[in-house]
Scaffold this active site. Sequence first.
Site, PDB file in Angstrom:
ATOM      1  CG  MET A 168      42.824  55.491  81.272  1.00 55.29           C
ATOM      2  SD  MET A 168      42.693  55.115  79.564  1.00 55.29           S
ATOM      3  CE  MET A 168      41.260  54.019  79.682  1.00 55.29           C
ATOM      4  CE1 TYR A 226      47.745  57.224  71.108  1.00 61.24           C
ATOM      5  CE2 TYR A 226      48.801  56.894  68.959  1.00 61.24           C
ATOM      6  CZ  TYR A 226      48.972  56.941  70.264  1.00 61.24           C
ATOM      7  OH  TYR A 226      49.751  56.297  71.123  1.00 61.24           O
TER       8      TYR A 226
HETATM    9  N1  LIG Z   1      51.916  57.516  76.184  1.00 61.94           N
HETATM   10  C1  LIG Z   1      52.347  56.273  75.989  1.00 61.94           C
HETATM   11  O1  LIG Z   1      53.331  56.166  75.105  1.00 61.94           O
HETATM   12  C2  LIG Z   1      51.537  55.168  76.421  1.00 61.94           C
HETATM   13  C3  LIG Z   1      51.832  53.835  75.971  1.00 61.94           C
HETATM   14  C4  LIG Z   1      50.934  52.812  76.712  1.00 61.94           C
HETATM   15  C5  LIG Z   1      49.755  53.002  77.172  1.00 61.94           C
HETATM   16  N2  LIG Z   1      49.576  54.517  77.418  1.00 61.94           N
HETATM   17  C6  LIG Z   1      48.345  54.814  78.358  1.00 61.94           C
HETATM   18  O2  LIG Z   1      48.373  54.088  79.374  1.00 61.94           O
HETATM   19  C7  LIG Z   1      47.023  53.808  79.657  1.00 61.94           C
HETATM   20  C8  LIG Z   1      46.943  52.462  80.131  1.00 61.94           C
HETATM   21  O3  LIG Z   1      47.107  51.685  78.937  1.00 61.94           O
HETATM   22  P1  LIG Z   1      46.876  49.974  79.100  1.00 61.94           P
HETATM   23  O4  LIG Z   1      46.875  49.577  77.640  1.00 61.94           O
HETATM   24  O5  LIG Z   1      47.943  49.570  79.883  1.00 61.94           O
HETATM   25  O6  LIG Z   1      45.461  49.914  79.568  1.00 61.94           O
HETATM   26  P2  LIG Z   1      44.288  48.653  79.982  1.00 61.94           P
HETATM   27  O7  LIG Z   1      45.284  47.332  80.253  1.00 61.94           O
HETATM   28  O8  LIG Z   1      43.612  48.599  78.790  1.00 61.94           O
HETATM   29  O9  LIG Z   1      43.628  49.194  81.228  1.00 61.94           O
HETATM   30  C9  LIG Z   1      42.737  50.189  81.384  1.00 61.94           C
HETATM   31  C10 LIG Z   1      43.090  51.005  82.673  1.00 61.94           C
HETATM   32  O10 LIG Z   1      42.411  52.306  82.692  1.00 61.94           O
HETATM   33  C11 LIG Z   1      41.664  52.384  83.790  1.00 61.94           C
HETATM   34  N3  LIG Z   1      40.495  53.458  83.306  1.00 61.94           N
HETATM   35  C12 LIG Z   1      39.871  53.083  82.387  1.00 61.94           C
HETATM   36  N4  LIG Z   1      38.841  54.332  82.414  1.00 61.94           N
HETATM   37  C13 LIG Z   1      39.195  54.808  83.667  1.00 61.94           C
HETATM   38  C14 LIG Z   1      38.477  55.957  84.414  1.00 61.94           C
HETATM   39  N5  LIG Z   1      37.687  56.914  83.827  1.00 61.94           N
HETATM   40  N6  LIG Z   1      39.162  56.301  85.465  1.00 61.94           N
HETATM   41  C15 LIG Z   1      40.032  55.691  86.129  1.00 61.94           C
HETATM   42  N7  LIG Z   1      40.527  54.750  85.422  1.00 61.94           N
HETATM   43  C16 LIG Z   1      40.246  54.133  84.132  1.00 61.94           C
HETATM   44  C17 LIG Z   1      41.122  50.878  84.086  1.00 61.94           C
HETATM   45  O11 LIG Z   1      40.581  50.720  85.456  1.00 61.94           O
HETATM   46  P3  LIG Z   1      39.383  49.867  85.730  1.00 61.94           P
HETATM   47  O12 LIG Z   1      39.842  48.345  85.574  1.00 61.94           O
HETATM   48  O13 LIG Z   1      39.053  50.031  87.216  1.00 61.94           O
HETATM   49  O14 LIG Z   1      38.417  50.083  84.632  1.00 61.94           O
HETATM   50  C18 LIG Z   1      42.392  50.168  83.866  1.00 61.94           C
HETATM   51  O15 LIG Z   1      43.123  50.327  84.916  1.00 61.94           O
HETATM   52  C19 LIG Z   1      46.197  54.463  78.660  1.00 61.94           C
HETATM   53  O16 LIG Z   1      45.752  55.548  79.201  1.00 61.94           O
HETATM   54  C20 LIG Z   1      47.058  54.562  77.619  1.00 61.94           C
HETATM   55  O17 LIG Z   1      46.626  55.284  76.672  1.00 61.94           O
HETATM   56  C21 LIG Z   1      50.363  55.540  76.783  1.00 61.94           C
END
Ligand SMILES: NC(=O)c1ccc[n+]([C@@H]2O[C@H](COP(=O)([O-])OP(=O)(O)OC[C@H]3O[C@@H](n4cnc5c(N)ncnc54)[C@H](OP(=O)(O)O)[C@@H]3O)[C@@H](O)[C@H]2O)c1
Length: 326
Positions: free
Chosen positions: A242, A54
């Site tokens: 992801m 991270y």
């Molecule tokens: N930069 C920032 O400040 C920030 C802040 C918050 C979150 N994020 C990022 O935002 C993303 C979502 O976070 P979250 O907590 O909302 O996620 P989450 O609720 O845990 O859901 C995970 C999502 O990722 C998809 N996914 C997982 N593996 C995948 C793959 N190999 N290919 C395509 N889709 C995939 C899942 O789809 P399926 O249901 O189809 O498996 C689901 O839609 C993450 O990457 C997280 O690190 C970034």
Amino acid sequence: MQQSALRHHSFGKPLEVLQLESIPVAEPRAGEVRVRLEAASINPSDFGMIAGTYGHLRELPAVAGREGVGVVEALGAGVDSVSVGTRVRFPGEAGAWQASACIAADELLVVPSGVPVEQAAISFINPPTAYCLLRKMVELKPGDWVLQNAGNSAVGLSVIQMARAFGLKTISQVRREELVAPLQAMGADHVVLEGSDWAKNSQQLTGGAAIRLALNSIGGESAIDQIKALGEGGTQVTFGGMVGDKVRFPTRFLIFNDVRLVGFWWDAYARRLGVAGVRAVMAEVYAMMADARLSLPIERKYPFSEYESAIKHAGEPRLGKVLLVP
Ligand SMILES: NC(=O)c1ccc[n+]([C@@H]2O[C@H](COP(=O)([O-])OP(=O)(O)OC[C@H]3O[C@@H](n4cnc5c(N)ncnc54)[C@H](OP(=O)(O)O)[C@@H]3O)[C@@H](O)[C@H]2O)c1
């Protein structure tokens, strides 16, 4: 007194390095309060922190977990700004997957009483990220179109519901057909299936309007489709990866369509905002949670003792967050 905590002594895969341990309960020092955890979430970034990949890391051994909510249960000397029983953010930096922790009273983020406890537990990372992606990256006016992948993620569901509250229109990319109906029920305008050639027909989805903003947390082909679908001068914000792969995209879209590619990281953005700025963003989030304009599904709760099942469950396809409770 002892309490349970999920700690790791090296970086690696969560199921290989995490251990449920007994550690001492800390006494709050002057200016601190001790907070008892009510519920903590499992987010993709937790796995990045445990793996050591991270953007910032903790010193080892480290309590894992970045997001939780709890109640103040003990006050250190000189603390009069908050009382026992107040619901607050459970410490991110100290590690959220432990039964209690001490926090500086002047850094507390108080949760308003109208916000349900499970919503509060998942309110501190994904909803403010969604809010800033929609409000702070490009100027949008009611009726503008926003495109996003991972439409069923916590960020994605927040984007759908907030966009509706702001009068914006959304196209959400998902990987599974069964997600279309639930996302539409939450207010999604269009839900499209990854790999279905939807990008070629994106103009039909918007009635000819240009897509101004694309939100990418996946990478790979999913991100390339977004770049193709963006209107002239549109912006793609990447805030997650992801897929874990590099994105190879046709450069012609940068040159001929003036598409802009930028990034966003809530941790850095929140540091720049400072405590008062974060509280202002959270006030917007909580206003929407309090009247249920924003309501995120919970998939399941697990006690700390079943953390292995919880972590496996969090890595499976689902619609809602997996929570840990002490
Ligand atoms: N930069 C920032 O400040 C920030 C802040 C918050 C979150 N994020 C990022 O935002 C993303 C979502 O976070 P979250 O907590 O909302 O996620 P989450 O609720 O845990 O859901 C995970 C999502 O990722 C998809 N996914 C997982 N593996 C995948 C793959 N190999 N290919 C395509 N889709 C995939 C899942 O789809 P399926 O249901 O189809 O498996 C689901 O839609 C993450 O990457 C997280 O690190 C970034």
